[in-house]
Design a protein around this motif. Structure first.
Motif, mmCIF file in Angstrom:
data_model
loop_
_atom_site.group_PDB
_atom_site.id
_atom_site.type_symbol
_atom_site.label_atom_id
_atom_site.label_comp_id
_atom_site.label_asym_id
_atom_site.label_seq_id
_atom_site.Cartn_x
_atom_site.Cartn_y
_atom_site.Cartn_z
ATOM 1 N N ASN A 1 0.828 -1.211 0.000
ATOM 2 C CA ASN A 1 0.000 0.000 0.000
ATOM 3 C C ASN A 1 0.858 1.255 0.000
ATOM 4 O OD1 ASN A 1 -2.484 -1.234 -0.130
ATOM 5 N ND2 ASN A 1 -2.852 -1.199 2.079
ATOM 6 N N PHE B 1 -2.626 10.707 -2.535
ATOM 7 C CA PHE B 1 -3.187 9.635 -1.714
ATOM 8 C C PHE B 1 -2.359 9.410 -0.448
ATOM 9 C CE2 PHE B 1 -4.304 9.012 -6.106
ATOM 10 C CZ PHE B 1 -5.644 8.646 -6.072
ATOM 11 N N SER B 2 -3.044 8.913 0.569
ATOM 12 C CA SER B 2 -2.384 8.535 1.815
ATOM 13 C C SER B 2 -2.223 7.020 1.843
ATOM 14 C CB SER B 2 -3.204 9.010 3.024
ATOM 15 O OG SER B 2 -4.534 8.501 2.961
ATOM 16 N N HIS C 1 -2.363 4.694 4.140
ATOM 17 C CA HIS C 1 -3.273 3.881 4.937
ATOM 18 C C HIS C 1 -4.710 3.920 4.432
ATOM 19 C CE1 HIS C 1 -3.368 7.954 6.587
ATOM 20 N NE2 HIS C 1 -4.576 7.693 7.045
ATOM 21 N N ARG C 2 -5.024 4.808 3.462
ATOM 22 C CA ARG C 2 -6.378 4.892 2.939
ATOM 23 C C ARG C 2 -6.408 4.840 1.416
ATOM 24 N NH1 ARG C 2 -8.841 9.545 3.574
ATOM 25 N NH2 ARG C 2 -10.914 8.615 3.569
ATOM 26 N N GLU D 1 -9.354 2.858 -0.348
ATOM 27 C CA GLU D 1 -10.639 3.550 -0.236
ATOM 28 C C GLU D 1 -10.668 4.800 -1.112
ATOM 29 O OE1 GLU D 1 -13.099 6.048 3.199
ATOM 30 O OE2 GLU D 1 -11.478 4.675 3.766
ATOM 31 N N GLU D 2 -9.561 5.526 -1.143
ATOM 32 C CA GLU D 2 -9.497 6.755 -1.940
ATOM 33 C C GLU D 2 -9.555 6.462 -3.443
ATOM 34 O OE1 GLU D 2 -6.885 9.423 1.242
ATOM 35 O OE2 GLU D 2 -5.885 8.344 -0.388
#
Length: 585
Positions: A392, A497-498, A500-501, A504-505
């Motif tokens: 990720n 984007f991050s 850890h997400r 979902e993003e």
């Protein structure tokens, strides 16, 4: 000689009877009566024209009043169809009257400085920024994620690290809640606070200072850090090793040295044992100070093994994050760099892109302090260790880096004819990352698409044995196509984007893309119109499978139409829209 007299006879031609008879010019001493009549005629002419102009202006003013009255009456019935501009023409004069909008509030700050502390991707900070812009207020934003050194000032002034924190001059107003309280009954309280003066004088000198261009405290701190032993060894190596051009396997290789040369130098300079010198040589390769000229191994001693410094690689001068010398400082953690890229580039979009992120002001970005800091930060990518990233983290890192590189490429390379993006920049614009060159094209097809061919290519981005192949994602996620922006109007909007997400993003990015003209359905003709993004058919499956796959990302209306088409056995045709390569500026 005989002299003869010749007499010429001139024939006078009479004018035609129908032509007017010529009249002598008027005498200068004509009688005074004729002059007086002439002056009276001229005066009468100008008086008549003046009366006509006055009458026209009077009728025009009446028409303005009537037009404004009609607009006000019309606005009461239909606010959406009102006209903001009234235009009419007078003889020789053009008048345009713009009606002031009801919510168009003009503020006067009387020299007061409005400033606020913020962070990237902060909803409250975005709300404050939007409020000031809507009211035409000039303000200074200090993003402590970009200007890290200003976080201490935030704590000293407010006693906490929470944002936003708004200041009028040196006076702390509070955050978004306090700002909304001022606007509860209109903007009167906000206007009064802006106009209020302490002791009759503005205290702008006490306001938080605007960020200065051209100075980066983080860089200054890094330069003050004590350099490690390996960095000192490398700098001496550059001066003392016998670096020269050599013929290797019928190929001229420039600026190289042998493994034996390096080991002998380390034995003499460090007074170490031979096994220890070989181990140091391996560490130098792993940290990307040196590379094997043919990429065959990490490091081995011998006169037939040749190496060169990273700055002597043939591709190095084409890398836009290389400035004459490599960054010898200890590489920062890859996850830290990913977070830093996300925060700086998000701050850039918040300041220099439209709220929907569909339009980017590349000229303003190129002149900004945030972009200067980003360019400086990219030098930390030269020897970063990307193998320490999780899947990720790797996905978010390369998505963000792709979008940042495209913005950098548009600014440095520019656009092609008729405002279209320069497509060569996707493969020619390079960064030095982890000791190897990467372009937006290699990132997209080699890393994010798990080393797959692009639609019009016959070869994969990374060949067998390419060290970059180790970084390719283990499993290709087709949603990556909605997370990368190539700077064109037809591509998804730019975002960051991050780690850890990121999953979902990406799903949210896909839903937003389909909601904004990403798909059109014609039930009568049984045709589904899709973006050219889906020409990467190998990533989404067969055409009928593409429609099934996308249903979960469509809004209920479009999902129902596609489901209806797929519910019977009749064929469904897919047509791809034309791609608009115009820049999204």
């Amino acid at each position: 000689m005989n002299i003869q007299n010749v007499t010429s006879i001139l024939t006078i031609v009479q004018p035609h009877s129908l032509l007017p008879r010529p009249a002598p010019p008027a005498k200068l001493n004509s009688n005074n009566r004729n002059d007086a009549v002439s002056r009276l005629a001229v005066g009468k002419f100008f008086r008549q024209r003046s009366n006509d102009l006055s009458s026209a202006i009077s009728r025009g003013i009446s028409s303005i009043k009537q037009s404004i009255a009609n607009d006000e009456s019309f606005n009461k019935n239909d606010k959406d169809s009102s006209s903001d501009v009234t235009e009419f023409n007078l003889p020789g004069v053009k008048v345009v009257v713009t009606a002031k909008k009801e919510n168009d509030v003009s503020f006067s700050t009387k020299g007061r400085v409005i400033s606020f502390f913020s962070r990237s991707n902060c909803r409250d900070c975005s709300a404050v920024r939007r409020l000031f812009r809507e009211r035409g207020l000039r303000f200074v934003e200090i993003n402590v994620d970009v200007y890290v050194e200003r976080e201490k000032e935030l704590v000293d002034r407010t006693g906490s690290k929470t944002v936003p924190k708004i200041f009028f001059d040196g006076e702390l107003i509070g955050g978004l809640v306090e700002l909304n309280v001022m606007m509860r009954n209109g903007d009167g309280e906000l206007q009064r606070r802006l106009l209020r003066e302490e002791g009759g004088k503005c205290s702008g000198a006490d306001a938080p200072a605007a960020p200065a261009y051209g100075f980066d405290d983080d860089v200054a701190k890094d330069e003050e850090e004590e350099e490690g032993e390996m960095v000192r060894v490398v700098r001496v190596m550059r001066q003392r090793l016998p670096i020269q051009d050599r013929w290797i396997k019928m190929k001229l290789v420039r600026n190289c040295f042998s493994g034996t040369d390096l080991v002998d130098f380390l034995l003499h300079y460090l007074h170490s044992s031979r096994p220890k010198a070989v181990e140091i040589g391996k560490q130098l390769c792993q940290k990307h100070f040196i590379h094997h000229v043919l990429g065959e191994n990490d490091f081995e001693e011998g006169n037939n093994n040749f190496y060169r410094f990273l700055e002597h690689e043939p591709f190095i001068t084409k890398c836009f994050n290389f400035r004459g010398a490599t960054n010898d400082s200890e590489p920062k953690a890859a996850a830290e760099l990913c977070d830093r890229i996300t925060k700086i580039m998000s701050a850039i979009l918040e300041s220099y892109a439209s709220d929907d992120r569909k339009h980017v002001d590349y000229v303003a970005i190129s002149k900004s302090e945030e972009f200067r800091r980003y360019v400086n930060m990219t030098q930390d990518l030269q020897r970063v260790d990307l193998l320490e990233l999780s899947e990720n983290e790797k996905l978010a890192f390369f998505l963000n880096l792709y979008n940042a590189m495209v913005i950098h490429a548009v600014i440095r390379v520019g656009v092609g004819q008729e405002g279209a993006i320069n497509r060569r920049s996707f493969s020619d614009f390079l960064y030095l990352i982890g000791g190897h060159p990467y372009s937006p094209s290699t990132i997209k097809n080699g890393i994010l698409r798990s080393n797959r061919r692009s639609p019009y290519s016959l070869v994969k981005p990374f060949s067998t044995g390419d060290p970059r192949l180790e970084l390719a994602l283990l499993k290709m996620n087709p949603l990556i196509h909605f997370g990368i922006c190539n700077g064109t109007k037809s591509s998804p909007k730019v975002r960051f984007f991050s780690p850890h997400r990121v999953a979902e993003e990406l799903r949210g990015a896909a839903r937003e893309f389909f909601a904004n003209d990403g798909i059109e359905v014609n039930l009568e003709k049984r045709i589904v119109y899709l973006s050219p993004i889906f020409k990467y058919g190998m990533d989404f499956g067969q055409e009928r499978n593409i429609l099934t796959w996308m249903i979960s990302y469509l809004d209920p209306n479009k999902a129902g139409l596609v489901t209806h088409l797929l519910s019977d056995a009749a064929s469904v045709n897919i047509s791809y829209k034309n791609y608009d390569w115009s820049i999204n500026s």
